[in-house]
Write an enzyme that holds these catalytic residues in place. Structure first.
Site, PDB file in Angstrom:
ATOM      1  N   LYS A 172       0.829  -1.197   0.000  1.00 54.95           N
ATOM      2  CA  LYS A 172       0.000   0.000   0.000  1.00 54.95           C
ATOM      3  C   LYS A 172       0.867   1.252   0.000  1.00 54.95           C
ATOM      4  O   LYS A 172       1.897   1.319   0.670  1.00 54.95           O
ATOM      5  CB  LYS A 172      -0.913   0.011   1.235  1.00 54.95           C
ATOM      6  CG  LYS A 172      -2.082  -0.959   1.136  1.00 54.95           C
ATOM      7  CD  LYS A 172      -3.021  -0.770   2.309  1.00 54.95           C
ATOM      8  CE  LYS A 172      -4.268  -1.639   2.179  1.00 54.95           C
ATOM      9  NZ  LYS A 172      -5.190  -1.441   3.312  1.00 54.95           N
ATOM     10  N   ARG A 253      -3.431 -14.580   5.655  1.00 60.97           N
ATOM     11  CA  ARG A 253      -2.579 -13.492   6.149  1.00 60.97           C
ATOM     12  C   ARG A 253      -2.641 -13.434   7.674  1.00 60.97           C
ATOM     13  O   ARG A 253      -1.626 -13.277   8.351  1.00 60.97           O
ATOM     14  CB  ARG A 253      -3.046 -12.181   5.531  1.00 60.97           C
ATOM     15  CG  ARG A 253      -2.259 -10.933   5.936  1.00 60.97           C
ATOM     16  CD  ARG A 253      -2.674  -9.786   5.021  1.00 60.97           C
ATOM     17  NE  ARG A 253      -2.347  -8.467   5.551  1.00 60.97           N
ATOM     18  CZ  ARG A 253      -1.183  -7.853   5.392  1.00 60.97           C
ATOM     19  NH1 ARG A 253      -0.196  -8.475   4.751  1.00 60.97           N
ATOM     20  NH2 ARG A 253      -0.988  -6.635   5.861  1.00 60.97           N
ATOM     21  N   TYR A 285      -3.295  -8.814  16.751  1.00 61.20           N
ATOM     22  CA  TYR A 285      -2.934 -10.227  16.837  1.00 61.20           C
ATOM     23  C   TYR A 285      -2.577 -10.643  18.257  1.00 61.20           C
ATOM     24  O   TYR A 285      -2.666 -11.823  18.598  1.00 61.20           O
ATOM     25  CB  TYR A 285      -1.794 -10.539  15.867  1.00 61.20           C
ATOM     26  CG  TYR A 285      -2.216 -10.353  14.438  1.00 61.20           C
ATOM     27  CD1 TYR A 285      -3.092 -11.249  13.836  1.00 61.20           C
ATOM     28  CD2 TYR A 285      -1.799  -9.252  13.704  1.00 61.20           C
ATOM     29  CE1 TYR A 285      -3.523 -11.070  12.536  1.00 61.20           C
ATOM     30  CE2 TYR A 285      -2.222  -9.065  12.400  1.00 61.20           C
ATOM     31  CZ  TYR A 285      -3.087  -9.969  11.830  1.00 61.20           C
ATOM     32  OH  TYR A 285      -3.522  -9.779  10.544  1.00 61.20           O
TER      33      TYR A 285
END
Length: 308
Positions: A172, A253, A285
């Protein structure tokens, strides 16, 4: 308002190298805001802070999710910041407006066994040798690197030649990062490149131009589309005995990040590998791991068990 919108989107493309999907999202959100203003005999040039806040209330009353309202406010903020910098307005009516925040949802992930099942399905469920080599390469690269699916399908073949130990990924905002390849991913990549070059050579003999992509396609993009890969990974889930509702390209991912964290990787390293601009994005996470550790204690610690 159309002039404002066209100029803003053009600047996003030219100056910030915003992805097409990002620009389309901005366009949809800002057109909705423009339509709401027009129904009140207003436009971008005259809207004040109270108008933007009233629009956000309207979005809330429509039942839109927090994430959608936050995204719409972000688009409006960026539009007015651009207008201020271009001297279209002497003020920025959106600058002090606070967003609704985002619901912090834990990402869906897969166990290592489920990932193994997907990788096995890629080897065993293909219709022919060509598809098998391609599918195995796609899945091995996705799990080994944690790439976004858009990054994976648009990989240039030049980045993968020479049996690389590291893969250069352009993410990105044009940010580049290096991600190491696991031995199984390198093996799958080498095998696919041989087959891919053979396919490309045959296509050129029939008059087609040489492809610059690792996963070429005859479609207008020139490479495998995200939609096609989405369909493929659902099929692999079925063949691997996994509920296809659990499996998307982004799930792999998440599995990449979660499995690294569970095996001792630090958050900063995972941030770099995922290409996150801000470590706060990666911190989600830790909550996945916290849930698992809590369940582990509650299930196995003797003092956590209720007396009979």
């Amino acid at each position: 308002m159309r002039r404002w919108l066209d100029a803003f989107l053009e600047a996003q493309a030219a100056e910030l190298d915003a992805a097409e999907n990002t620009r389309l999202a901005y366009a949809r959100d800002l057109i909705d805001f423009a339509d709401w203003l027009e129904r009140r005999q207003q436009d971008y040039t005259l809207a004040m802070r109270r108008d933007i806040e009233a629009y956000l209330v309207h979005c809330d009353e429509q039942g839109l999710a927090k994430s959608t309202r936050a995204r719409r406010l972000s688009a409006i903020k960026q539009l007015y910041r651009f207008a201020y910098e271009e001297d279209w307005r002497s003020d920025n009516p959106a600058i002090q407006i606070r967003g609704p925040g985002r619901d912090r949802r834990l990402p869906k992930t897969l166990s290592t066994q489920e990932v193994d099942n997907l990788l096995s399905a890629a080897e065993l469920s293909a219709r022919n040798a060509n598809d098998r080599l391609r599918n195995v390469c796609l899945m091995q690269l996705l799990y080994a690197t944690g790439m976004r699916v858009s990054e994976l399908v648009s990989l240039p073949v030049s980045a993968a030649r020479g049996d690389p130990r590291m893969l250069l990924i352009r993410g990105k905002g044009g940010r580049e990062r290096l991600v190491p390849l696991s031995p199984p991913a390198r093996t799958a990549l080498s095998a696919w490149i041989v087959q891919r070059d053979r396919n490309d050579e045959l296509a050129q003999k029939k008059g087609a131009p040489a492809s610059r992509f690792l996963f070429p396609s005859r479609g207008k993009l020139g490479h495998l589309t995200r939609h096609r890969f989405y369909t493929l990974i659902k099929d692999l889930a079925v063949h691997g005995g996994i509920d296809p509702a659990k499996v998307t390209p982004h799930t792999l991912r998440h599995a990449f990040a979660t499995h690294l964290l569970a095996n001792g990787a630090d958050l900063r390293s995972i941030q770099t590998l995922l290409g996150h601009a801000d470590v706060s994005t990666t911190e989600i996470y830790t909550h996945v791991l916290d849930e698992r550790l809590t369940a582990l204690v509650m299930d196995h610690h003797p003092l956590a068990k209720n007396d009979p």
